[in-house]
Design an enzyme around this catalytic site. Sequence first.
Site, PDB file in Angstrom:
ATOM      1  N   ASP A  14       0.845  -1.200   0.000  1.00 26.97           N
ATOM      2  CA  ASP A  14       0.000   0.000   0.000  1.00 26.97           C
ATOM      3  C   ASP A  14       0.880   1.251   0.000  1.00 26.97           C
ATOM      4  OD1 ASP A  14      -2.306  -1.477   0.045  1.00 26.97           O
ATOM      5  OD2 ASP A  14      -2.756  -1.128   2.168  1.00 26.97           O
ATOM      6  N   LEU A 223     -21.731  -2.065   7.186  1.00 25.47           N
ATOM      7  CA  LEU A 223     -22.409  -0.814   6.851  1.00 25.47           C
ATOM      8  C   LEU A 223     -21.594   0.405   7.277  1.00 25.47           C
ATOM      9  CD1 LEU A 223     -25.895  -1.970   8.247  1.00 25.47           C
ATOM     10  CD2 LEU A 223     -25.183  -1.985   5.835  1.00 25.47           C
ATOM     11  N   ASP A 248      -8.684   6.985   9.623  1.00 29.98           N
ATOM     12  CA  ASP A 248      -8.436   6.327   8.324  1.00 29.98           C
ATOM     13  C   ASP A 248      -9.216   5.005   8.321  1.00 29.98           C
ATOM     14  OD1 ASP A 248      -7.544   5.204   5.991  1.00 29.98           O
ATOM     15  OD2 ASP A 248      -5.428   5.126   6.552  1.00 29.98           O
ATOM     16  N   THR A 250      -9.598   3.053   5.740  1.00 30.86           N
ATOM     17  CA  THR A 250      -9.132   2.091   4.724  1.00 30.86           C
ATOM     18  C   THR A 250      -8.803   0.767   5.419  1.00 30.86           C
ATOM     19  OG1 THR A 250      -7.973   3.990   3.791  1.00 30.86           O
ATOM     20  CG2 THR A 250      -7.614   1.866   2.723  1.00 30.86           C
ATOM     21  N   GLY A 253     -13.021  -2.958   6.585  1.00 30.35           N
ATOM     22  CA  GLY A 253     -13.686  -4.217   6.227  1.00 30.35           C
ATOM     23  C   GLY A 253     -12.749  -5.406   6.447  1.00 30.35           C
ATOM     24  N   ASP A 254     -11.477  -5.216   6.158  1.00 33.87           N
ATOM     25  CA  ASP A 254     -10.500  -6.300   6.349  1.00 33.87           C
ATOM     26  C   ASP A 254     -10.309  -6.584   7.830  1.00 33.87           C
ATOM     27  OD1 ASP A 254     -10.197  -6.252   3.607  1.00 33.87           O
ATOM     28  OD2 ASP A 254      -8.472  -4.908   3.680  1.00 33.87           O
ATOM     29  N   GLY A 289      -3.218   3.617   7.901  1.00 34.66           N
ATOM     30  CA  GLY A 289      -2.727   2.425   7.207  1.00 34.66           C
ATOM     31  C   GLY A 289      -3.691   1.259   7.343  1.00 34.66           C
TER      32      GLY A 289
HETATM   33  P1  ATP Z   1     -12.827  -0.994   3.257  1.00 34.91           P
HETATM   34  O1  ATP Z   1     -13.224  -1.330   1.848  1.00 34.91           O
HETATM   35  O2  ATP Z   1     -12.308   0.398   3.410  1.00 34.91           O
HETATM   36  O3  ATP Z   1     -11.952  -2.030   3.897  1.00 34.91           O
HETATM   37  P2  ATP Z   1     -15.525  -1.765   3.896  1.00 34.91           P
HETATM   38  O4  ATP Z   1     -16.439  -0.893   3.087  1.00 34.91           O
HETATM   39  O5  ATP Z   1     -15.278  -3.130   3.419  1.00 34.91           O
HETATM   40  O6  ATP Z   1     -14.157  -1.007   4.149  1.00 34.91           O
HETATM   41  P3  ATP Z   1     -16.995  -0.897   6.168  1.00 34.91           P
HETATM   42  O7  ATP Z   1     -18.387  -1.339   5.979  1.00 34.91           O
HETATM   43  O8  ATP Z   1     -16.674   0.529   5.867  1.00 34.91           O
HETATM   44  O9  ATP Z   1     -16.042  -1.884   5.377  1.00 34.91           O
HETATM   45  O10 ATP Z   1     -16.515  -1.152   7.666  1.00 34.91           O
HETATM   46  C1  ATP Z   1     -16.398  -2.446   8.230  1.00 34.91           C
HETATM   47  C2  ATP Z   1     -16.651  -2.347   9.715  1.00 34.91           C
HETATM   48  O11 ATP Z   1     -15.683  -1.465  10.305  1.00 34.91           O
HETATM   49  C3  ATP Z   1     -18.009  -1.751  10.092  1.00 34.91           C
HETATM   50  O12 ATP Z   1     -19.014  -2.750  10.098  1.00 34.91           O
HETATM   51  C4  ATP Z   1     -17.726  -1.179  11.469  1.00 34.91           C
HETATM   52  O13 ATP Z   1     -17.806  -2.170  12.470  1.00 34.91           O
HETATM   53  C5  ATP Z   1     -16.264  -0.737  11.360  1.00 34.91           C
HETATM   54  N1  ATP Z   1     -16.174   0.702  11.042  1.00 34.91           N
HETATM   55  C6  ATP Z   1     -16.116   1.273   9.824  1.00 34.91           C
HETATM   56  N2  ATP Z   1     -16.083   2.624   9.933  1.00 34.91           N
HETATM   57  C7  ATP Z   1     -16.112   2.898  11.247  1.00 34.91           C
HETATM   58  C8  ATP Z   1     -16.102   4.123  12.027  1.00 34.91           C
HETATM   59  N3  ATP Z   1     -16.068   5.311  11.440  1.00 34.91           N
HETATM   60  N4  ATP Z   1     -16.157   4.009  13.378  1.00 34.91           N
HETATM   61  C9  ATP Z   1     -16.186   2.787  13.986  1.00 34.91           C
HETATM   62  N5  ATP Z   1     -16.198   1.627  13.317  1.00 34.91           N
HETATM   63  C10 ATP Z   1     -16.161   1.672  11.972  1.00 34.91           C
HETATM   64  O1  RIB Z   2      -9.276  -3.067   1.864  1.00 38.97           O
HETATM   65  C1  RIB Z   2      -8.155  -2.246   1.826  1.00 38.97           C
HETATM   66  C2  RIB Z   2      -7.143  -2.796   0.871  1.00 38.97           C
HETATM   67  O2  RIB Z   2      -7.676  -2.737  -0.434  1.00 38.97           O
HETATM   68  C3  RIB Z   2      -5.856  -2.013   0.847  1.00 38.97           C
HETATM   69  O3  RIB Z   2      -4.890  -2.555   1.734  1.00 38.97           O
HETATM   70  C4  RIB Z   2      -5.448  -2.062  -0.605  1.00 38.97           C
HETATM   71  O4  RIB Z   2      -4.314  -2.860  -0.761  1.00 38.97           O
HETATM   72  C5  RIB Z   2      -6.632  -2.623  -1.367  1.00 38.97           C
HETATM   73  O5  RIB Z   2      -6.376  -3.867  -1.847  1.00 38.97           O
END
Ligand code: ATP
Ligand code: RIB
Length: 308
Positions: A14, A223, A248, A250, A253-254, A289
């Site tokens: 990244d 969500l 941050d 980013t 979801g992971d 990060g």
């Molecule tokens: P990314 O693609 O950036 O990895 P994502 O869209 O797959 O994220 P999100 O739905 O944004 O995943 O977030 C996953 C989980 O992280 C949410 O269900 C929640 O528990 C937690 N989360 C995300 N944003 C926040 C926040 N601002 N404050 C607290 N918890 C958060």
């Molecule tokens: O979900 C976040 C990840 O998506 C980052 O680490 C980036 O590498 C992209 O694959």
Amino acid sequence: MSQKVTVFGSFVVDLMARTPHLPAPAETVKGSFFKQGAGGKGFNQGIAAHKAGGNVVMITKIGTDSMGKVATDAMDEVGLPKDYLFYNEDVATGIALILVDENTSQNEIVIVPGACSTITDEDIAKVADEIKSSAYLLVQLEVNQDANEKVVKMAKEAGVRVIINTAPYQPMTDEFLNGAYLVTPNEVEAEEVTGIAVNDLESADKAAKVFFDKGVENVLITLGSRGVYVATKERSEIIPCFKVKAIDTTGAGDAFNGGFLTALSEGKDLWEAARFAQALAALSVQRMGTTPAMPTREEIDAFLAERA
Ligand code: ATP
Ligand code: RIB
């Protein structure tokens, strides 16, 4: 005692810059901060699950270039075995260009998967026993999909519970989804797969039904700052997330998927696992990060005790 789990997925480096605003087409913006670190959805999830206390087999592929060392260094740092790391001598390690708006924490990402999109049948044959003897297999959609299809089929046939994180979205066959123990799209991916915009419990239930009809056992839709929707065929609920100051998001979801996997491997049910995973994700969004932002088990337990 946690059961063995396998995370099969991407590694990329990244390259993250924070900026006062995300650039418009043809605009150049002066950024305020740059950080290079281990990333890729698979690797982030594997490290999150391992640091949370999971017994993790991490399978990914890198190049033999200097970027690949970012993966091996990150694994050494946290004591994650490198036995299931594959190398491609001809294709560079993948990278992701990540821009984060320092005011809104919104991001834009371009990923070039490189070596991790070249996983071969020969590679898979070498890790077949590890996959088949795991309690759970977690995959995403960032590596070459033919490899995903093979490992998912192999795991299902061996009775391993398969979790499919449908990120980043790409078309999937019905066969790929059929028989999965769990799918974990975010709300955008849930709409991309089902055609249903998810904005409340009712619409989430409709989207979940589409997954159930495709043969998926359980559905979880993240969500963002609204929390997570969890559904079995008998019960569904939106569980709010922990309130924290996010800098941050980013990789949130992971963080969630890795935490959920470890919690399941310890025998927690879907609802308890969601709370554990939300704690892990809440800690991760307070740091910059992706892989480097994943908390330790001690930090997760302390956070849960504090918020009890
Ligand atoms: P990314 O693609 O950036 O990895 P994502 O869209 O797959 O994220 P999100 O739905 O944004 O995943 O977030 C996953 C989980 O992280 C949410 O269900 C929640 O528990 C937690 N989360 C995300 N944003 C926040 C926040 N601002 N404050 C607290 N918890 C958060
Ligand atoms: O979900 C976040 C990840 O998506 C980052 O680490 C980036 O590498 C992209 O694959």
